[in-house]
Design a protein around this motif. Structure first.
Motif, PDB file in Angstrom:
ATOM      1  N   LYS A 260       1.975   4.718  -5.666  1.00  0.00           N
ATOM      2  CA  LYS A 260       0.717   4.384  -5.129  1.00  0.00           C
ATOM      3  C   LYS A 260      -0.384   5.084  -5.284  1.00  0.00           C
ATOM      4  O   LYS A 260      -1.205   5.499  -5.282  1.00  0.00           O
TER       5      LYS A 260
ATOM      6  N   ARG B 272      -1.430   9.941  -1.824  1.00  0.00           N
ATOM      7  CA  ARG B 272      -1.174  11.501  -1.376  1.00  0.00           C
ATOM      8  C   ARG B 272      -1.973  12.085  -2.002  1.00  0.00           C
ATOM      9  O   ARG B 272      -3.114  13.003  -1.855  1.00  0.00           O
TER      10      ARG B 272
ATOM     11  N   HIS C 125       7.003  13.916  -1.517  1.00  0.00           N
ATOM     12  CA  HIS C 125       7.574  12.535  -1.486  1.00  0.00           C
ATOM     13  C   HIS C 125       8.593  11.639  -1.994  1.00  0.00           C
ATOM     14  O   HIS C 125       9.168  11.301  -0.959  1.00  0.00           O
TER      15      HIS C 125
ATOM     16  N   ARG D 214      10.458   0.840  -5.252  1.00  0.00           N
ATOM     17  CA  ARG D 214       9.064   0.438  -6.927  1.00  0.00           C
ATOM     18  C   ARG D 214       9.155  -0.356  -7.913  1.00  0.00           C
ATOM     19  O   ARG D 214       8.774  -0.149  -8.733  1.00  0.00           O
TER      20      ARG D 214
HETATM   21  C1  GRG Z   1      11.372  16.126   1.546  1.00  0.00           C
HETATM   22  C2  GRG Z   1      12.264  17.649   2.959  1.00  0.00           C
HETATM   23  C3  GRG Z   1      11.976  16.825   2.919  1.00  0.00           C
HETATM   24  C4  GRG Z   1      12.892  16.029   3.941  1.00  0.00           C
HETATM   25  C5  GRG Z   1      13.805  14.397   3.694  1.00  0.00           C
HETATM   26  C6  GRG Z   1      14.182  11.980   3.764  1.00  0.00           C
HETATM   27  C7  GRG Z   1      13.490  11.972   4.474  1.00  0.00           C
HETATM   28  C8  GRG Z   1      13.585  13.645   5.213  1.00  0.00           C
HETATM   29  C9  GRG Z   1      12.328  11.961   4.898  1.00  0.00           C
HETATM   30  C10 GRG Z   1      11.700  10.514   5.391  1.00  0.00           C
HETATM   31  C11 GRG Z   1      10.108  10.035   5.279  1.00  0.00           C
HETATM   32  C12 GRG Z   1      10.223   8.883   4.556  1.00  0.00           C
HETATM   33  C13 GRG Z   1      10.562   8.299   3.688  1.00  0.00           C
HETATM   34  C14 GRG Z   1       8.700   8.873   5.230  1.00  0.00           C
HETATM   35  C15 GRG Z   1       8.065   7.157   4.663  1.00  0.00           C
HETATM   36  C16 GRG Z   1       7.161   7.093   4.594  1.00  0.00           C
HETATM   37  C17 GRG Z   1       6.819   6.187   3.933  1.00  0.00           C
HETATM   38  C18 GRG Z   1       5.796   4.921   4.319  1.00  0.00           C
HETATM   39  C19 GRG Z   1       6.431   5.975   2.375  1.00  0.00           C
HETATM   40  C20 GRG Z   1       6.334   5.042   1.565  1.00  0.00           C
HETATM   41  O1  GRG Z   1       5.031   5.849   0.644  1.00  0.00           O
HETATM   42  P1  GRG Z   1       4.258   5.198  -0.381  1.00  0.00           P
HETATM   43  O2  GRG Z   1       3.932   3.527   0.233  1.00  0.00           O
HETATM   44  O3  GRG Z   1       4.634   4.957  -1.277  1.00  0.00           O
HETATM   45  O4  GRG Z   1       3.281   5.784   0.009  1.00  0.00           O
HETATM   46  P2  GRG Z   1       5.289   4.977  -3.061  1.00  0.00           P
HETATM   47  O5  GRG Z   1       5.805   4.213  -3.830  1.00  0.00           O
HETATM   48  O6  GRG Z   1       3.711   4.487  -2.827  1.00  0.00           O
HETATM   49  O7  GRG Z   1       4.535   6.401  -2.903  1.00  0.00           O
END
Ligand code: GRG
Length: 295
Positions: A47, A50, A79, A98
């Motif tokens: 999406k 950010r 991200h 996705r």
């Molecule tokens: C990157 C330094 C670094 C470390 C990684 C694995 C990890 C440490 C963190 C995971 C963090 C995480 C997955 C949080 C969830 C955030 C979340 C709700 C993600 C979904 O984001 P969307 O809906 O995805 O914006 P799209 O696919 O639309 O980009």
């Protein structure tokens, strides 16, 4: 979505896609498999919330779009990195992201780890090698984003999330985890434009409050979609939080409580922008979209 807002989303989305495409190594460049995996991880949809927050907060502070491209790209690369790691067997072990196979399913686990590893330095390289950003501005951005990623930001939140599987958390603990895991990078997106200008203290404080509320709302909505959404629309398997016995708002406090918390956080986010005038219009619409989205 109101017409003016959806036009703006289309413009910014196209802009960020072009910037990401230009920034990533070409697929044919050696090592090919690694570069293909990096491109797949970043360019396979999403999406782009950010980067949209970076551009919208930039509008609010009157920062030139050209200066916003680098932080928007850097934050989206990080991200994408976090999603690749989040999906690995050692973490949430997901096969769909996705609407497509996750990176380790499409390629292999080692390539997925390496692709994510390479996205992070690329993000920092973009911040420090963009002509329209001064060295001082770049240093502020690097600090902001590095803080958001580390053990007291997203990585720390992810660790708490993993250690909390099967446990019951108090509301304050749950929100602390969410504000690190998801909120930290969202805060970096909202605050990045403030590294590129000199906002008044009141503007900075308003954006900080906005970022805190909308970061939490984003995760509550994500948890709700895992329960109530459709795999075909959200592009991920639904019900995975329940399967992994994740600590989430719906699991700990129920769906209705989660929805009302989401509404409350949206109201707080919008109130924070009250004094920022018409330039905060896109940010307001984006906040409403974040809690109303179905994907
Ligand atoms: C990157 C330094 C670094 C470390 C990684 C694995 C990890 C440490 C963190 C995971 C963090 C995480 C997955 C949080 C969830 C955030 C979340 C709700 C993600 C979904 O984001 P969307 O809906 O995805 O914006 P799209 O696919 O639309 O980009």
């Amino acid at each position: 979505m109101a017409a003016a807002f959806s036009e703006k989303v289309a413009t910014y989305s196209e802009r960020i896609s072009e910037c990401l495409d230009r920034t990533l190594p070409r697929a044919g460049e050696t090592p090919r498999r690694l570069h293909e995996a990096m491109r797949y991880a970043v360019l396979n949809g999403g999406k782009r919330v950010r980067p949209l927050l970076v551009y919208a907060a930039g509008e609010c502070l009157g920062v030139d779009r050209e200066k916003l491209d680098a932080p928007a790209v850097a934050i989206e690369l990080i991200h994408a990195f976090s999603l690749v790691h989040d999906d690995l067997p050692a973490m949430d072990d997901d096969d769909l992201r996705r609407g497509k196979p996750t990176v380790h399913r499409q390629f292999d686990e080692a390539t997925a780890i390496l692709a994510a590893d390479a996205l992070q330095p690329l993000a920092f390289r973009v911040l420090t090698s963009t002509a329209s950003i001064s060295d001082t501005e770049a240093a502020h951005l690097v600090r902001l984003i590095a803080m958001a990623c580390g053990s007291t930001g997203m990585t720390g939140g992810q660790a708490i999330d993993l250690y909390s599987e099967g446990r019951s958390l108090a509301r304050v603990e749950l929100e602390e985890m969410h504000s690190l895991k998801t909120g930290a990078l969202i805060r970096a997106a909202v605050m990045a434009p403030a590294c590129l200008c000199e906002p008044a203290e009141a503007q900075r404080a308003a954006l900080e409050r906005f970022a805190g509320s909308i970061g939490l709302a984003f995760q509550v909505k994500d948890d709700l979609l895992d329960v109530e959404g459709e795999t075909g629309v959200i592009g991920k398997r639904t019900g995975s939080d329940e399967k992994l016995r994740k600590a989430t708002w719906p699991a700990l406090f129920g769906i209705e409580e989660a929805k009302s918390r989401c509404d409350e956080l949206l109201a707080e986010a919008l109130r924070s922008l009250d004094d920022l005038g018409p330039y905060a219009h896109t940010l307001r619409s984006l906040a409403r979209y974040i809690v109303a989205r179905s994907e």
